[in-house]
Design a protein around this motif. Structure first.
Motif, PDB file in Angstrom:
ATOM      1  N   THR A   1      40.900  55.995  32.850  1.00  0.00           N
ATOM      2  CA  THR A   1      40.692  55.603  34.331  1.00  0.00           C
ATOM      3  C   THR A   1      40.024  53.953  34.342  1.00  0.00           C
ATOM      4  N   LEU A   2      39.018  53.837  33.391  1.00  0.00           N
ATOM      5  CA  LEU A   2      38.836  52.637  33.349  1.00  0.00           C
ATOM      6  C   LEU A   2      39.774  51.620  33.059  1.00  0.00           C
ATOM      7  N   SER A   3      40.456  51.973  32.187  1.00  0.00           N
ATOM      8  CA  SER A   3      41.585  51.132  31.747  1.00  0.00           C
ATOM      9  C   SER A   3      42.554  50.699  33.010  1.00  0.00           C
ATOM     10  N   LYS A   4      42.698  51.571  33.850  1.00  0.00           N
ATOM     11  CA  LYS A   4      43.503  51.505  35.125  1.00  0.00           C
ATOM     12  C   LYS A   4      42.812  50.487  35.979  1.00  0.00           C
ATOM     13  N   HIS A   5      41.612  50.625  36.312  1.00  0.00           N
ATOM     14  CA  HIS A   5      40.886  49.808  37.104  1.00  0.00           C
ATOM     15  C   HIS A   5      40.889  48.513  36.663  1.00  0.00           C
ATOM     16  N   LEU A   6      40.378  48.403  35.382  1.00  0.00           N
ATOM     17  CA  LEU A   6      40.358  46.958  34.661  1.00  0.00           C
ATOM     18  C   LEU A   6      41.772  46.097  35.018  1.00  0.00           C
ATOM     19  N   LYS A   7      42.764  47.117  34.540  1.00  0.00           N
ATOM     20  CA  LYS A   7      43.953  46.372  34.818  1.00  0.00           C
ATOM     21  C   LYS A   7      44.310  45.775  36.284  1.00  0.00           C
ATOM     22  N   THR A   8      43.809  46.373  37.251  1.00  0.00           N
ATOM     23  CA  THR A   8      44.127  46.151  38.586  1.00  0.00           C
ATOM     24  C   THR A   8      43.130  44.733  38.850  1.00  0.00           C
ATOM     25  N   LEU A   9      42.069  45.041  38.051  1.00  0.00           N
ATOM     26  CA  LEU A   9      40.962  43.810  38.280  1.00  0.00           C
ATOM     27  C   LEU A   9      41.259  42.455  37.833  1.00  0.00           C
TER      28      LEU A   9
ATOM     29  N   SER B   1      38.129  39.498  32.764  1.00  0.00           N
ATOM     30  CA  SER B   1      38.630  39.073  31.552  1.00  0.00           C
ATOM     31  C   SER B   1      38.185  39.868  30.408  1.00  0.00           C
ATOM     32  N   SER B   2      39.178  40.061  29.509  1.00  0.00           N
ATOM     33  CA  SER B   2      38.592  40.976  28.083  1.00  0.00           C
ATOM     34  C   SER B   2      38.719  40.015  26.945  1.00  0.00           C
ATOM     35  N   SER B   3      38.078  40.358  25.891  1.00  0.00           N
ATOM     36  CA  SER B   3      38.220  39.827  24.493  1.00  0.00           C
ATOM     37  C   SER B   3      37.738  40.891  23.400  1.00  0.00           C
ATOM     38  N   LYS B   4      38.189  40.817  22.418  1.00  0.00           N
ATOM     39  CA  LYS B   4      37.970  41.608  21.310  1.00  0.00           C
ATOM     40  C   LYS B   4      37.345  41.107  20.214  1.00  0.00           C
ATOM     41  N   SER B   5      36.602  41.670  19.624  1.00  0.00           N
ATOM     42  CA  SER B   5      35.908  41.054  18.333  1.00  0.00           C
ATOM     43  C   SER B   5      35.799  42.269  17.431  1.00  0.00           C
ATOM     44  N   ALA B   6      35.591  42.096  16.085  1.00  0.00           N
ATOM     45  CA  ALA B   6      35.281  42.965  15.124  1.00  0.00           C
ATOM     46  C   ALA B   6      33.693  43.721  15.337  1.00  0.00           C
ATOM     47  N   SER B   7      33.624  45.128  15.037  1.00  0.00           N
ATOM     48  CA  SER B   7      32.606  45.635  14.924  1.00  0.00           C
ATOM     49  C   SER B   7      31.969  45.581  13.458  1.00  0.00           C
ATOM     50  N   GLU B   8      30.542  44.791  13.653  1.00  0.00           N
ATOM     51  CA  GLU B   8      30.043  44.640  12.442  1.00  0.00           C
ATOM     52  C   GLU B   8      29.309  46.091  11.943  1.00  0.00           C
TER      53      GLU B   8
ATOM     54  N   ILE C   1      32.205  48.438  38.846  1.00  0.00           N
ATOM     55  CA  ILE C   1      32.581  47.646  37.695  1.00  0.00           C
ATOM     56  C   ILE C   1      32.308  46.337  37.863  1.00  0.00           C
ATOM     57  N   CYS C   2      32.575  45.851  38.903  1.00  0.00           N
ATOM     58  CA  CYS C   2      31.910  44.535  39.398  1.00  0.00           C
ATOM     59  C   CYS C   2      30.540  44.374  39.612  1.00  0.00           C
ATOM     60  N   GLY C   3      29.985  45.546  40.141  1.00  0.00           N
ATOM     61  CA  GLY C   3      28.518  45.413  40.084  1.00  0.00           C
ATOM     62  C   GLY C   3      27.809  45.306  38.712  1.00  0.00           C
ATOM     63  N   LEU C   4      28.430  46.173  37.886  1.00  0.00           N
ATOM     64  CA  LEU C   4      27.839  46.060  36.370  1.00  0.00           C
ATOM     65  C   LEU C   4      27.781  44.927  35.606  1.00  0.00           C
ATOM     66  N   LEU C   5      29.157  44.337  36.039  1.00  0.00           N
ATOM     67  CA  LEU C   5      29.510  43.181  35.305  1.00  0.00           C
ATOM     68  C   LEU C   5      28.927  41.985  35.876  1.00  0.00           C
ATOM     69  N   HIS C   6      28.479  41.850  37.102  1.00  0.00           N
ATOM     70  CA  HIS C   6      28.072  40.658  37.619  1.00  0.00           C
ATOM     71  C   HIS C   6      26.783  40.164  37.121  1.00  0.00           C
ATOM     72  N   PRO C   7      25.529  41.038  36.672  1.00  0.00           N
ATOM     73  CA  PRO C   7      24.683  40.402  36.227  1.00  0.00           C
ATOM     74  C   PRO C   7      24.484  40.138  34.710  1.00  0.00           C
ATOM     75  N   VAL C   8      25.795  40.194  34.070  1.00  0.00           N
ATOM     76  CA  VAL C   8      25.666  40.250  32.627  1.00  0.00           C
ATOM     77  C   VAL C   8      26.776  39.190  32.297  1.00  0.00           C
ATOM     78  N   ASP C   9      26.669  38.345  31.211  1.00  0.00           N
ATOM     79  CA  ASP C   9      27.779  37.610  30.451  1.00  0.00           C
ATOM     80  C   ASP C   9      29.140  38.671  30.470  1.00  0.00           C
ATOM     81  N   HIS C  10      28.819  39.595  29.465  1.00  0.00           N
ATOM     82  CA  HIS C  10      29.672  40.585  29.142  1.00  0.00           C
ATOM     83  C   HIS C  10      29.389  42.025  28.817  1.00  0.00           C
TER      84      HIS C  10
END
Length: 108
Positions: A43-51, A58-65, A18-27
């Motif tokens: 599974t992803l939610s569990k690991h993201l909760k730990t991180l 961090s996470s944010s939500k936006s409407a899907s156009e 997860i960290c490796g994939l997020l590191h080179p991008v803004d989001h």
């Protein structure tokens, strides 16, 4: 350059990826991350909760156009402390592997 520091929170295989994939991008979109890692939403939610509890993600939500329904996109990012911790962890792994230039020595 951050000082090498092994991080048990990051080191779990899915969290490291997860960290490796997020590191080179803004989001990154939750669904893209889930599909890339080939894990379930739970599974992803569990690991993201730990991180997130460690202050690394961090996470944010936006409407899907592109959608006609009310579902929202969850965007995930490494925080500044998360970026530092990931870089320090990678350096620690490089030291463990015996190479400050990377892990290319295993290609021989």
């Amino acid at each position: 350059m951050p000082e090498a520091r092994f991080d048990e929170t990051i080191h779990a295989p899915v969290r490291l990826r997860i960290c490796g994939l997020l590191h080179p991008v803004d989001h990154l979109d939750f669904a893209v991350l889930r599909d890339t890692l080939e894990v379930s939403d739970a599974t992803l939610s569990k690991h993201l909760k730990t991180l997130a509890a460690a202050g690394y993600v961090s996470s944010s939500k936006s409407a899907s156009e592109g959608r006609g329904d009310a579902r929202r996109i969850t965007w995930l990012s490494l925080t500044k402390p998360g970026r530092s911790a990931f870089a320090a962890h990678v350096r620690a792994l490089q030291e463990i592997a015996g190479s400050s230039a990377g892990i290319s020595t295993f290609d021989q």
